[in-house]
Design a protein around this motif. Sequence first.
Motif, PDB file in Angstrom:
ATOM      1  N   ASN A  50       2.284 -51.071  18.706  1.00 32.54           N
ATOM      2  CA  ASN A  50       2.996 -50.528  19.944  1.00 32.54           C
ATOM      3  C   ASN A  50       3.999 -51.450  20.441  1.00 32.54           C
ATOM      4  O   ASN A  50       4.477 -51.333  21.414  1.00 32.54           O
ATOM      5  N   TYR A  90       0.370 -53.420  25.181  1.00 32.89           N
ATOM      6  CA  TYR A  90       1.778 -53.523  25.736  1.00 32.89           C
ATOM      7  C   TYR A  90       1.744 -52.625  26.983  1.00 32.89           C
ATOM      8  O   TYR A  90       1.562 -51.452  26.708  1.00 32.89           O
ATOM      9  N   GLY A 111       6.697 -44.122  18.165  1.00 30.63           N
ATOM     10  CA  GLY A 111       6.237 -45.381  17.130  1.00 30.63           C
ATOM     11  C   GLY A 111       6.436 -44.785  15.812  1.00 30.63           C
ATOM     12  O   GLY A 111       6.189 -43.730  15.508  1.00 30.63           O
ATOM     13  N   ASP A 112       7.078 -45.747  15.284  1.00 32.56           N
ATOM     14  CA  ASP A 112       7.403 -45.419  13.706  1.00 32.56           C
ATOM     15  C   ASP A 112       7.800 -46.623  12.834  1.00 32.56           C
ATOM     16  O   ASP A 112       8.479 -47.370  13.420  1.00 32.56           O
ATOM     17  N   CYS A 114       6.555 -50.174  17.349  1.00 37.71           N
ATOM     18  CA  CYS A 114       6.004 -50.240  16.208  1.00 37.71           C
ATOM     19  C   CYS A 114       4.608 -49.455  16.194  1.00 37.71           C
ATOM     20  O   CYS A 114       3.827 -49.295  17.070  1.00 37.71           O
ATOM     21  N   PRO A 115       4.406 -48.607  15.045  1.00 39.64           N
ATOM     22  CA  PRO A 115       3.358 -47.652  15.187  1.00 39.64           C
ATOM     23  C   PRO A 115       1.872 -48.190  14.975  1.00 39.64           C
ATOM     24  O   PRO A 115       1.056 -47.697  15.271  1.00 39.64           O
ATOM     25  N   LYS A 116       2.009 -49.554  14.713  1.00 39.27           N
ATOM     26  CA  LYS A 116       0.537 -50.181  14.590  1.00 39.27           C
ATOM     27  C   LYS A 116       0.137 -51.118  15.640  1.00 39.27           C
ATOM     28  O   LYS A 116      -0.980 -50.973  16.331  1.00 39.27           O
ATOM     29  N   MET A 144       3.272 -41.215  20.294  1.00 37.72           N
ATOM     30  CA  MET A 144       2.836 -40.676  18.897  1.00 37.72           C
ATOM     31  C   MET A 144       3.361 -41.364  17.669  1.00 37.72           C
ATOM     32  O   MET A 144       4.692 -41.507  17.778  1.00 37.72           O
ATOM     33  N   ALA A 145       2.633 -41.952  16.973  1.00 39.47           N
ATOM     34  CA  ALA A 145       3.259 -42.699  15.629  1.00 39.47           C
ATOM     35  C   ALA A 145       3.546 -41.961  14.930  1.00 39.47           C
ATOM     36  O   ALA A 145       2.939 -40.784  14.682  1.00 39.47           O
ATOM     37  N   GLY A 146       4.617 -41.768  14.128  1.00 40.07           N
ATOM     38  CA  GLY A 146       5.259 -41.141  12.765  1.00 40.07           C
ATOM     39  C   GLY A 146       4.270 -41.017  11.813  1.00 40.07           C
ATOM     40  O   GLY A 146       4.165 -40.230  11.139  1.00 40.07           O
ATOM     41  N   ARG A 147       3.632 -42.212  11.430  1.00 39.62           N
ATOM     42  CA  ARG A 147       2.631 -42.421  10.290  1.00 39.62           C
ATOM     43  C   ARG A 147       1.276 -42.290  10.872  1.00 39.62           C
ATOM     44  O   ARG A 147       0.741 -42.950  11.737  1.00 39.62           O
ATOM     45  N   LEU A 151      -0.928 -56.224   8.735  1.00 41.51           N
ATOM     46  CA  LEU A 151      -0.038 -56.000   9.956  1.00 41.51           C
ATOM     47  C   LEU A 151      -1.009 -55.603  11.145  1.00 41.51           C
ATOM     48  O   LEU A 151      -1.778 -54.730  11.137  1.00 41.51           O
ATOM     49  N   GLY A 152      -0.838 -56.154  12.208  1.00 41.46           N
ATOM     50  CA  GLY A 152      -1.938 -56.135  13.388  1.00 41.46           C
ATOM     51  C   GLY A 152      -3.171 -56.721  13.235  1.00 41.46           C
ATOM     52  O   GLY A 152      -4.175 -56.423  14.262  1.00 41.46           O
ATOM     53  N   MET A 165      -1.624 -45.116   5.641  1.00 45.36           N
ATOM     54  CA  MET A 165      -1.240 -46.622   5.591  1.00 45.36           C
ATOM     55  C   MET A 165      -2.650 -47.405   5.237  1.00 45.36           C
ATOM     56  O   MET A 165      -3.166 -48.254   5.789  1.00 45.36           O
ATOM     57  N   PHE A 187       4.026 -50.939  29.921  1.00 47.67           N
ATOM     58  CA  PHE A 187       5.285 -50.509  29.978  1.00 47.67           C
ATOM     59  C   PHE A 187       5.975 -50.065  31.470  1.00 47.67           C
ATOM     60  O   PHE A 187       6.688 -49.375  31.727  1.00 47.67           O
TER      61      PHE A 187
END
Lengths: 165, 165, 165, 165, 165, 165, 165, 165, 165, 165
Positions: free
Chosen positions: H60, I22, H94-95, H56-58, C1-4, C15-16, C9, I24
């Motif tokens: 991974n 990615y 991710g953050d 990385c949140p975007k 789970m991403a924090g944002r 990015l990406g 965004m 893991f």
Amino acid sequence: MAGRTDCQMPDVTLLGSENTDYLFEYSPGVLEAIDNLHTERDYFVKFNCPEFTSLCPKTNQPDFATLYLSFIPDKKLVESKSLKLYLFSFRNHGDFHEDVINIIVNDLIELLDPRYIELWGKFTPRGGLSIDPYVNYGKPGTKYEKMAEQRLLYHDLHPEPIDNR
Amino acid sequence: MAGRTDCQMPDVTLLGSENTDYLFEYSPGVLEAIDNLHTERDYFVKFNCPEFTSLCPKTNQPDFATLYLSFIPDKKLVESKSLKLYLFSFRNHGDFHEDVINIIVNDLIELLDPRYIELWGKFTPRGGLSIDPYVNYGKPGTKYEKMAEQRLLYHDLHPEPIDNR
Amino acid sequence: MAGRTDCQMPDVTLLGSENTDYLFEYSPGVLEAIDNLHTERDYFVKFNCPEFTSLCPKTNQPDFATLYLSFIPDKKLVESKSLKLYLFSFRNHGDFHEDVINIIVNDLIELLDPRYIELWGKFTPRGGLSIDPYVNYGKPGTKYEKMAEQRLLYHDLHPEPIDNR
Amino acid sequence: MAGRTDCQMPDVTLLGSENTDYLFEYSPGVLEAIDNLHTERDYFVKFNCPEFTSLCPKTNQPDFATLYLSFIPDKKLVESKSLKLYLFSFRNHGDFHEDVINIIVNDLIELLDPRYIELWGKFTPRGGLSIDPYVNYGKPGTKYEKMAEQRLLYHDLHPEPIDNR
Amino acid sequence: MAGRTDCQMPDVTLLGSENTDYLFEYSPGVLEAIDNLHTERDYFVKFNCPEFTSLCPKTNQPDFATLYLSFIPDKKLVESKSLKLYLFSFRNHGDFHEDVINIIVNDLIELLDPRYIELWGKFTPRGGLSIDPYVNYGKPGTKYEKMAEQRLLYHDLHPEPIDNR
Amino acid sequence: MAGRTDCQMPDVTLLGSENTDYLFEYSPGVLEAIDNLHTERDYFVKFNCPEFTSLCPKTNQPDFATLYLSFIPDKKLVESKSLKLYLFSFRNHGDFHEDVINIIVNDLIELLDPRYIELWGKFTPRGGLSIDPYVNYGKPGTKYEKMAEQRLLYHDLHPEPIDNR
Amino acid sequence: MAGRTDCQMPDVTLLGSENTDYLFEYSPGVLEAIDNLHTERDYFVKFNCPEFTSLCPKTNQPDFATLYLSFIPDKKLVESKSLKLYLFSFRNHGDFHEDVINIIVNDLIELLDPRYIELWGKFTPRGGLSIDPYVNYGKPGTKYEKMAEQRLLYHDLHPEPIDNR
Amino acid sequence: MAGRTDCQMPDVTLLGSENTDYLFEYSPGVLEAIDNLHTERDYFVKFNCPEFTSLCPKTNQPDFATLYLSFIPDKKLVESKSLKLYLFSFRNHGDFHEDVINIIVNDLIELLDPRYIELWGKFTPRGGLSIDPYVNYGKPGTKYEKMAEQRLLYHDLHPEPIDNR
Amino acid sequence: MAGRTDCQMPDVTLLGSENTDYLFEYSPGVLEAIDNLHTERDYFVKFNCPEFTSLCPKTNQPDFATLYLSFIPDKKLVESKSLKLYLFSFRNHGDFHEDVINIIVNDLIELLDPRYIELWGKFTPRGGLSIDPYVNYGKPGTKYEKMAEQRLLYHDLHPEPIDNR
Amino acid sequence: MAGRTDCQMPDVTLLGSENTDYLFEYSPGVLEAIDNLHTERDYFVKFNCPEFTSLCPKTNQPDFATLYLSFIPDKKLVESKSLKLYLFSFRNHGDFHEDVINIIVNDLIELLDPRYIELWGKFTPRGGLSIDPYVNYGKPGTKYEKMAEQRLLYHDLHPEPIDNR
Ligand SMILES: [Ca+2]
Ligand SMILES: [Ca+2]
Ligand SMILES: [Ca+2]
Ligand SMILES: [Ca+2]
Ligand SMILES: [Ca+2]
Ligand SMILES: [Ca+2]
Ligand SMILES: [Ca+2]
Ligand SMILES: [Ca+2]
Ligand SMILES: [Ca+2]
Ligand SMILES: [Ca+2]
Ligand SMILES: [Ca+2]
Ligand SMILES: [Ca+2]
Ligand SMILES: [Ca+2]
Ligand SMILES: [Ca+2]
Ligand SMILES: [Ca+2]
Ligand SMILES: [Ca+2]
């Protein structure tokens, strides 16, 4: 062309002279001063002295230290070769680390009457511990006395890593 | 596209020019200034100069130092190539370490009339001792004069380890 | 789970993303900002940028520097990939070291309206001298303006050893 | 008690003498040798010389280097003060880095007829590049000739990190 | 007095000349050679080049490296300013790290026909990994061909610590 | 429980004893040996001695060095406290660097009859130059004689950086 | 001649004495003090102690630390050999890092009644994390109490890089 | 004998226990506190954490950092093994860097209610840039709130050299 | 202009592509190779990988290492982005240090059929000990097999200093 | 998924187990071995052990060392937690440095019957001298016996700088 003429250096009997006698017992009399040509300004002169050695007063075992000496001159600078001879004169002299550092500061205050002076000795370890005394001084009754107090407050906030190797 | 147009660099006669004469006797006249385009702001410009050499005034022996020069410009910046030529002009000039550092600061004050300036010279040892004079200056009657006093107070609180190797 | 979550965004187009066009002439428009999620707090964000290169405005010779950028954000953070592209856009641009550092600070002030920001550029030497400009800024009329003045006062009290190797 | 009596040091006219004339134009004649008291043994003598400076033959710009000199003596050692004077005599002499290093080796071969000798010069950069010539030599027709070839084979297998700062 | 007379340096059109055009697309033609005055001897000439930059052939992102170049000259030395211009000509050129290092070695072999040559490129990381190609060469059919094989065998036995900071 | 019983240490009169007399004139007689309990195996014993000091035989000026001593024992190990006293006995003794290092090796060969021994002395600079003699030895007529020759061949292939600070 | 006469060192029963019993369980009673001969002056005495070891109170696993101890003495200095014995007495004692550092400071306050004292312990990691407690103290009701507060404020502003290797 | 008895450590369920479950998704609940036995004193506890990794949140892509955490405890210390588990729980989370550092500080404030706390994260570079957020906090309405402001003012005045290698 | 045309890079599906997944858990299938354009020459390609992490197979605790990978390619180079993904795929995989290093070498031999390959993993400590496995390989029946044996013989002759900090 | 199944680790009674008894008197019986899964290959396993401590057999004073252990396994690897317990068991054991290093090597030969093994102990100084024994071994009658002889020949050709700080 040299920036100082000879008449400005009457006391420099040691630098460039062959007749150097190295004294190996504490000899404060060997210290010489020269004129500070920039008395209108506060500035620092620093001497790095990694070749200091004396003796332990109880065991007679040689001790070794690096000295870091800094001062703001008033009327006088210490002549560098005489400082070398003075520091070398501790070679066969016995004293505790804390006393050696205080004595050197006292002798230089007497010689130079500096605005400010400080000395940090970093000795090699005995029995796994090393001792690093730090002494400073500002002329009493001047702003430099307060400066000494301030620099003691900020002293050694980031200790260097030590592992005895 | 260059950020400065030619009309903004009228004094730059040295940079990018072939006719460089290296002077090896103290030559303050070689110094040149250029305009500071950011006078609305206090900021530092620093020059690292590890290739400084002069002569001992008594023995004529070459001396070597690394100079660390920093200043807050007012109207003028020092042109870098002229600074190089100026510092190189001490090559065959004899003077004591303490005097050399004071002289360079004085010449740059005359050239730049900076808000603040400082210079630290770190010389290689002679006879086991090395000397590191530090001089600074703030424009009299301004807050920079107080800044100079403050930076002297904080100067060299963590001396670099020196072992002459 | 991403924090944002994605909705936080919207501006992050770089990015990406594969469609990266590297611009090699000064391009402030490439800079992008994202929201600071912690505006209730003063904290520092620092970017280390050892891969900065531009050109000398007179000789066209490439210059190289490491940049150290720090700021206390207000409403905005700089998006890291856009910062990279912006810094890379100086690649074929000519300007003096002192101007480059001031320009970058100005552009980031315009983008971020930060509480505080500072930038230190450390360039490789030309002709034996290296130049390290340092610029900082605090939002006028706030305590951060005073902070900028204080940090300028404390700037670079212990210069790093430089020997051009 | 000194380990060498005076009769073993007839050639040492420089060490401990005041009448030192520093020559600043290439002066191989200043070199002096003393007897090697341990000729029955192959051993290394090494001199570290971080204070070498000469001039660029085309631009007259000062060049700076650290020299690392090592040799296995046969009948002679180089007297250390004469080596200092010799190296200092390049001060106002112009020559390419590669030539300077070869010339010094040639002069020391002529003086000492050593079993083996090597010299590594590490210069400061100009235009972003630094040059480090390395020259060695073994007495022809002896095992030391093979030693020179071997040491060239193993030379600088782990280059020191260089970033011009 | 310079050690080389002008007649020994007919090819040096770049050093000390103002008309320098920096080319930023791969330009092997800019390389120039000068005579090796010490062909009777095997010795190393090394160039440290921490300011190398090129582009990634797929993403066009700038790449950065420090190059360590060493060779044993035969008839020719590389003229240092031309080497600088040659290396700078990769600035806007795109190629993989492994290819760049091989190409530079090939161009210098063509220019110098050296007895031995080697080049180690150490690039900054992308995605957490950095790449350091090392290429060497000895003149085929000579002992230097064997030397190249030996030095490859001994290459990088003690990798430098890397932590991407 | 100690690994060595008292009967295995009959010669250790110094370690753990209070009656230590520090001798400050060259005193090889103070050296003591103890039995090597692992004679079936070739292994190295190394002593790091950063507190060595002697006198210059001409000027009487104190000299300082770090000594690195390594040997492969045969029947005997050197008792560590006696080695300390022996090295300290050079304190007021005058001799050239090259002679001091040879003498120490000779005395230890006499004491220990080792299979192999080597000593590297690294002195602090005088007049800008420092001297680092390296002496080794293998028992004549054994494979260790060849080992000494080999280690001399590989000696100091990567000189440590020296800048006299 | 030793700087302190015997009558000034009545308490020094340990230094230079053979009858040392190393205690390996927490033994504050082993600490001894000697007179401070320079009570008219504020100065620092620092002990570097890289050989500290204790046990984890839960797992009994050995812990290791380097201790940095500094104080401004009032009437008393700690005798260095007794400090060594005291620190070594933690060898088989179990306690948490935070408690160990507080206990040592408390014991030294009790022994010395110092004007100011501080202790920083830097432990080796367990499970990837290392712990570095820092404790300081100024005599209550004096300016040294304020000094302790100030030094806590400035503590560790530049953390040393740690990578567990 | 351990300095803390069992009754003083009721919450320590993790240290010395086998049943460790490593959680790899953000798990603030794993944090545990223990009593601070020295609440009468302000002192620092520091944790060095070079093994932090998140995503990385975007993209991974894994991110890596060294964390430097320091606090002045009030009633509670963080139990070290629970801190390890908590930091390890970011492994597959991710953050953004700036958010991660703020979140950790927030969680520790919630757990410990410390007088003062700070956290500096130093991440490895992506695309040539590295990011180092620094967050601190002092208990609102106390002198520690002012302390936080002061330490932010003095933060990172001497940036560590970074070259991405 | 890029040095490689697109037709020479048919397998490069990852570099410059956005669709990066990615993985893991150990995924050797993610590895991709590209053509070596310089097969006529033996040369080294080295990857520095300071961001490696896996799990302990018994405790599930994360492990961290820096990997140093070097090989002499035959027909194939490893594509750098696929190598990154492969190494990152160990993130949630559990295995002993010695096994991880052997497995990576085996997978790269299978992918590249290199002439020579070596891998050194340097892990962070657990319980005070750190483990650094080193594996190498030369193509059986070729001179590279002998090369592997030789490099194992010379491996790590000068261990890096380790103090777990 | 772990790379080793449980059936491959029958001897691992210590790793991940709570019932650890730390023994502080020399206890070779605590050592445990596990199977080497890569017996078809010669490779190195290295342990860095900076937390070794024992006692001086005469004075009972604690000694401290960093151990560097490397071996080429045959059938067995040493289990890392058992190695830790074994090394910690020297904590209250007294022996000379040279003996300690030989004993550890002997115990590991007995446990592992390795193809090759070496151990370098680097102790902290006592009385200004530090001792660093180095012992190695190759299985008699195999090529590894010759390997041991070769590595002894190449041992410590570049001694690390030591200054006891
Ligand atoms: Ca040094
Ligand atoms: Ca440098
Ligand atoms: Ca240097
Ligand atoms: Ca450098
Ligand atoms: Ca750098
Ligand atoms: Ca670098
Ligand atoms: Ca690094
Ligand atoms: Ca690191
Ligand atoms: Ca140095
Ligand atoms: Ca470290
Ligand atoms: Ca770095
Ligand atoms: Ca370390
Ligand atoms: Ca260390
Ligand atoms: Ca050291
Ligand atoms: Ca040192
Ligand atoms: Ca150290």
